[in-house]
Write an enzyme that holds these catalytic residues in place. Structure first.
Site, PDB file in Angstrom:
ATOM      1  N   GLY A  10       0.837  -1.202   0.000  1.00 57.97           N
ATOM      2  CA  GLY A  10       0.000   0.000   0.000  1.00 57.97           C
ATOM      3  C   GLY A  10       0.869   1.249   0.000  1.00 57.97           C
ATOM      4  O   GLY A  10       1.914   1.269   0.637  1.00 57.97           O
ATOM      5  N   THR A  73       2.013  -7.115  -5.621  1.00 55.89           N
ATOM      6  CA  THR A  73       2.542  -8.328  -6.274  1.00 55.89           C
ATOM      7  C   THR A  73       3.541  -9.037  -5.356  1.00 55.89           C
ATOM      8  O   THR A  73       4.363  -8.391  -4.717  1.00 55.89           O
ATOM      9  CB  THR A  73       3.260  -7.924  -7.593  1.00 55.89           C
ATOM     10  OG1 THR A  73       2.346  -7.179  -8.369  1.00 55.89           O
ATOM     11  CG2 THR A  73       3.747  -9.132  -8.354  1.00 55.89           C
ATOM     12  N   GLU A 104       5.185  -5.241   5.921  1.00 54.20           N
ATOM     13  CA  GLU A 104       5.402  -6.616   6.352  1.00 54.20           C
ATOM     14  C   GLU A 104       5.599  -7.599   5.177  1.00 54.20           C
ATOM     15  O   GLU A 104       6.576  -8.345   5.135  1.00 54.20           O
ATOM     16  CB  GLU A 104       4.141  -6.994   7.128  1.00 54.20           C
ATOM     17  CG  GLU A 104       4.237  -8.140   8.036  1.00 54.20           C
ATOM     18  CD  GLU A 104       2.820  -8.563   8.465  1.00 54.20           C
ATOM     19  OE1 GLU A 104       1.864  -7.768   8.273  1.00 54.20           O
ATOM     20  OE2 GLU A 104       2.700  -9.692   8.948  1.00 54.20           O
ATOM     21  N   THR A 106       6.273  -7.037   1.939  1.00 54.94           N
ATOM     22  CA  THR A 106       7.438  -6.711   1.103  1.00 54.94           C
ATOM     23  C   THR A 106       8.727  -7.129   1.785  1.00 54.94           C
ATOM     24  O   THR A 106       9.613  -7.736   1.169  1.00 54.94           O
ATOM     25  CB  THR A 106       7.490  -5.182   0.872  1.00 54.94           C
ATOM     26  OG1 THR A 106       6.222  -4.769   0.393  1.00 54.94           O
ATOM     27  CG2 THR A 106       8.583  -4.795  -0.092  1.00 54.94           C
ATOM     28  N   THR A 126       4.736   1.845   6.603  1.00 52.72           N
ATOM     29  CA  THR A 126       3.299   1.601   6.751  1.00 52.72           C
ATOM     30  C   THR A 126       2.660   2.734   7.535  1.00 52.72           C
ATOM     31  O   THR A 126       3.232   3.208   8.519  1.00 52.72           O
ATOM     32  CB  THR A 126       2.974   0.266   7.468  1.00 52.72           C
ATOM     33  OG1 THR A 126       1.606   0.283   7.873  1.00 52.72           O
ATOM     34  CG2 THR A 126       3.814   0.018   8.706  1.00 52.72           C
ATOM     35  N   ASP A 128       0.149   2.224   9.208  1.00 50.54           N
ATOM     36  CA  ASP A 128      -0.444   1.568  10.382  1.00 50.54           C
ATOM     37  C   ASP A 128       0.486   1.549  11.601  1.00 50.54           C
ATOM     38  O   ASP A 128       0.042   1.280  12.710  1.00 50.54           O
ATOM     39  CB  ASP A 128      -0.818   0.126  10.042  1.00 50.54           C
ATOM     40  CG  ASP A 128      -1.942   0.040   9.029  1.00 50.54           C
ATOM     41  OD1 ASP A 128      -2.585   1.079   8.781  1.00 50.54           O
ATOM     42  OD2 ASP A 128      -2.183  -1.055   8.496  1.00 50.54           O
ATOM     43  N   MET A 170      -8.061   3.690   9.493  1.00 49.41           N
ATOM     44  CA  MET A 170      -7.380   2.462   9.058  1.00 49.41           C
ATOM     45  C   MET A 170      -6.678   1.786  10.220  1.00 49.41           C
ATOM     46  O   MET A 170      -6.439   2.385  11.265  1.00 49.41           O
ATOM     47  CB  MET A 170      -6.403   2.759   7.919  1.00 49.41           C
ATOM     48  CG  MET A 170      -7.086   2.814   6.565  1.00 49.41           C
ATOM     49  SD  MET A 170      -5.906   2.909   5.214  1.00 49.41           S
ATOM     50  CE  MET A 170      -7.002   2.613   3.819  1.00 49.41           C
ATOM     51  N   GLY A 171      -6.322   0.546  10.012  1.00 48.12           N
ATOM     52  CA  GLY A 171      -5.667  -0.274  11.034  1.00 48.12           C
ATOM     53  C   GLY A 171      -6.351  -1.624  11.075  1.00 48.12           C
ATOM     54  O   GLY A 171      -7.255  -1.834  11.865  1.00 48.12           O
ATOM     55  N   ARG A 275      -4.128   7.860   3.372  1.00 50.38           N
ATOM     56  CA  ARG A 275      -2.850   7.488   2.745  1.00 50.38           C
ATOM     57  C   ARG A 275      -2.433   8.488   1.671  1.00 50.38           C
ATOM     58  O   ARG A 275      -1.347   8.343   1.097  1.00 50.38           O
ATOM     59  CB  ARG A 275      -2.975   6.109   2.086  1.00 50.38           C
ATOM     60  CG  ARG A 275      -3.098   4.968   3.056  1.00 50.38           C
ATOM     61  CD  ARG A 275      -2.370   3.726   2.614  1.00 50.38           C
ATOM     62  NE  ARG A 275      -2.593   3.333   1.261  1.00 50.38           N
ATOM     63  CZ  ARG A 275      -3.121   2.153   0.885  1.00 50.38           C
ATOM     64  NH1 ARG A 275      -3.514   1.295   1.809  1.00 50.38           N
ATOM     65  NH2 ARG A 275      -3.243   1.843  -0.372  1.00 50.38           N
TER      66      ARG A 275
HETATM   67  O1  F6P Z   1      -1.514  -1.611   5.477  1.00 50.08           O
HETATM   68  C1  F6P Z   1      -1.967  -0.313   5.314  1.00 50.08           C
HETATM   69  C2  F6P Z   1      -3.426  -0.277   5.032  1.00 50.08           C
HETATM   70  O2  F6P Z   1      -3.658   1.065   4.860  1.00 50.08           O
HETATM   71  C3  F6P Z   1      -4.380  -0.876   6.062  1.00 50.08           C
HETATM   72  O3  F6P Z   1      -4.647  -0.099   7.189  1.00 50.08           O
HETATM   73  C4  F6P Z   1      -5.602  -1.125   5.229  1.00 50.08           C
HETATM   74  O4  F6P Z   1      -6.381  -2.145   5.781  1.00 50.08           O
HETATM   75  C5  F6P Z   1      -5.023  -1.547   3.926  1.00 50.08           C
HETATM   76  O5  F6P Z   1      -3.771  -0.917   3.824  1.00 50.08           O
HETATM   77  C6  F6P Z   1      -5.866  -1.246   2.721  1.00 50.08           C
HETATM   78  O6  F6P Z   1      -5.241  -1.803   1.610  1.00 50.08           O
HETATM   79  P1  F6P Z   1      -5.679  -1.586   0.092  1.00 50.08           P
HETATM   80  O7  F6P Z   1      -5.213  -0.224  -0.303  1.00 50.08           O
HETATM   81  O8  F6P Z   1      -4.981  -2.662  -0.654  1.00 50.08           O
HETATM   82  O9  F6P Z   1      -7.167  -1.686   0.054  1.00 50.08           O
END
Ligand code: F6P
Length: 342
Positions: A10, A73, A104, A106, A126, A128, A170-171, A275
C-alpha cells in the site's frame, strides 16, 4: 555501484522522500547510480525500470504517493518470481543491489530473497505503524494528521445536530492510528483490535458524553470487533476484487449505538484519504533519513537488514526482527487514553 529502488505494498506518504534521500546520498556521497523499478515486485520480476538521475528526484519529498508506482505483487509468485529469476534480472541490467521500501509482506519477501543470496536492504513503511523493531514508521504521522483534521470536522457537525459521530480509521491489525487520532481529537471512546470491548461499554461511554451535553465521538480502527459479536461481524462482504472486506465496522456500529442509546448516530469511513497527499514535515524528515541510511547499508553490504528509528537515531536491524511480531498498542497506552473516555 548501480542501485535499484522499489516501493511495494500500500502506498504511504513519505515514499518519495525516501527515494530522494537515497538518490541524493548515493550520488553526492558515493557517486552511485540509481534505477527505479516500477510497481513493486512486478517491475523487479519483469525488469521494468527507469533511470533515476538527480533531476528525477527534484522536489519530490513533498509529493504524496510514489513516483515509482506500487503494487501488492508477490516476489515469489508467477513464472518470473523467485530468487533465480530476480537475480538474473538484476545481473542482466547491471543492478548491484536493491533497496526494498515496504511493509510486512514486502520485507518478508525481501528477507527470503536475501536468504537465497540476493543483495537487498529494507526500508520499513506503513501508515499503520505496526512494524516491530522501529519506533515509528513514516506515513503514520501524516495519516494521524489527516484523520484528526477530518474528525475535528465531524465534531462540529455532530455538535450542531446533537448526534453521536463514529469515525472509522485504518488499522486492520492494530489500533495505532485510532489511538493517536482519537486522543488528539478528544474522542469519547477509542475502539481498537487489541482491546476487547462490549457494546454495553461502548454505549455507556456514549451516554456519559451525551449526559454532559456533548455530541459523543467514537474513533474505531477498521479491524475492531465488539466483544461477543465476532460471528455477526465476521462477514463484512467482499470488495470489488472478491477479497474479504475489512472496513465497514463504523457503519455496523452506528445503528447498534443508535438503537441501544436512542441517540441519532452517523458513521464516516476515512479510508484511503489517510494514505493520500502531502506528507507532514516529521514524515518527510524521517523518510529522508531512512532513505539516506539505506544507501549506507548498501555500501556496507548489510544485506538482510533494514533501517529503523530508535529514539532519534537511525539504526540497522535484521529485517526478520520487524517480522517476528506485529507491533500492537500496549495495554498501558490504551489505559492511559481510557481515562479520557466517556
Ligand atoms: O496496510 C496499510 C493499510 O492502509 C491498512 O490499514 C488497510 O487495511 C489496507 O492498507 C488497505 O489496503 P488496500 O489499499 O490494498 O485496500
Amino acid at each position: 555501484m548501480r542501485i535499484g529502488i522499489m516501493t511495494s505494498g500500500g502506498d504511504c506518504p513519505g515514499l518519495n522522500a525516501v527515494i530522494r534521500g537515497a538518490v541524493l546520498n548515493g550520488i553526492k556521497s558515493y557517486d552511485h547510480e540509481f534505477v527505479g523499478f516500477r510497481d513493486g515486485w512486478r517491475g523487479v520480476k519483469e525488469g521494468d525500470f527507469f533511470e533515476l538521475p538527480r533531476t528525477a528526484v527534484r522536489g519530490i519529498s513533498k509529493q504524496g504517493g510514489t513516483i515509482l508506482g506500487t503494487s501488492r505483487t508477490n516476489a515469489f509468485e508467477g513464472e518470473n518470481g523467485g530468487p533465480q529469476n530476480i537475480a538474473a534480472v538484476l545481473k542482466d541490467n547491471g543492478v548491484d543491489a536493491l533497496i526494498a521500501i515496504g511493509g510486512e509482506g514486502t520485507l518478508a519477501g525481501a528477507q527470503r530473497l536475501c536468504e537465497a543470496g540476493l543483495p537487498i536492504v529494507g526500508v520499513p513503511k506503513t501508515i499503520d505503524n505496526d512494524l516491530d523493531a522501529t519506533d515509528y514508521t513514516f506515513g503514520f504521522d501524516t495519516a494521524n494528521q489527516i484523520a484528526v483534521e477530518a474528525i475535528d470536522r465531524l465534531r462540529t457537525t455532530g455538535d450542531s445536530h446533537h448526534r453521536c459521530m463514529v469515525a472509522e480509521v485504518m488499522g486492520r491489525h492494530v489500533g495505532w492510528i485510532a489511538l493517536h487520532a482519537g486522543m488528539a481529537s478528544g474522542a469519547h471512546a477509542i475502539l481498537i483490535p487489541e482491546v476487547s470491548t462490549t457494546m454495553e461499554q461502548i454505549c455507556q461511554w456514549v451516554n456519559e458524553a451525551h449526559d454532559r451535553g456533548r455530541a459523543p465521538l467514537i474513533v474505531v480502527a477498521e479491524g475492531f470487533v465488539p466483544e461477543g459479536m465476532e460471528e455477526a461481524f465476521s462477514v463484512r462482504g467482499l470488495d470489488t476484487f472478491g477479497r474479504a472486506r475489512l472496513g465497514g465496522i463504523g457503519e455496523m456500529l452506528a445503528p447498534l449505538i443508535e438503537e441501544r442509546t436512542g441517540i441519532e448516530t452517523r458513521a464516516t469511513v476515512l479510508g484511503h484519504i489517510q494514505r493520500g497527499g502531502v506528507p507532514t514535515a516529521f514524515d518527510r524528515v524521517l523518510a529522508t533519513r531512512l532513505g539516506m541510511a539505506s544507501v549506507d547499508s548498501v555500501v556496507d553490504g548489510a544485506w538482510g537488514t533494514m533501517v529503523a528509528l530508535h529514539g532519534t537515531k537511525i539504526n540497522r536491524v535484521p529485517m526478520r526482527a520487524a517480522l517476528n511480531n506485529l507491533k500492537r498498542v500496549p495495554m498501558e497506552r490504551y489505559n492511559e487514553a481510557k481515562i479520557l473516555f466517556g
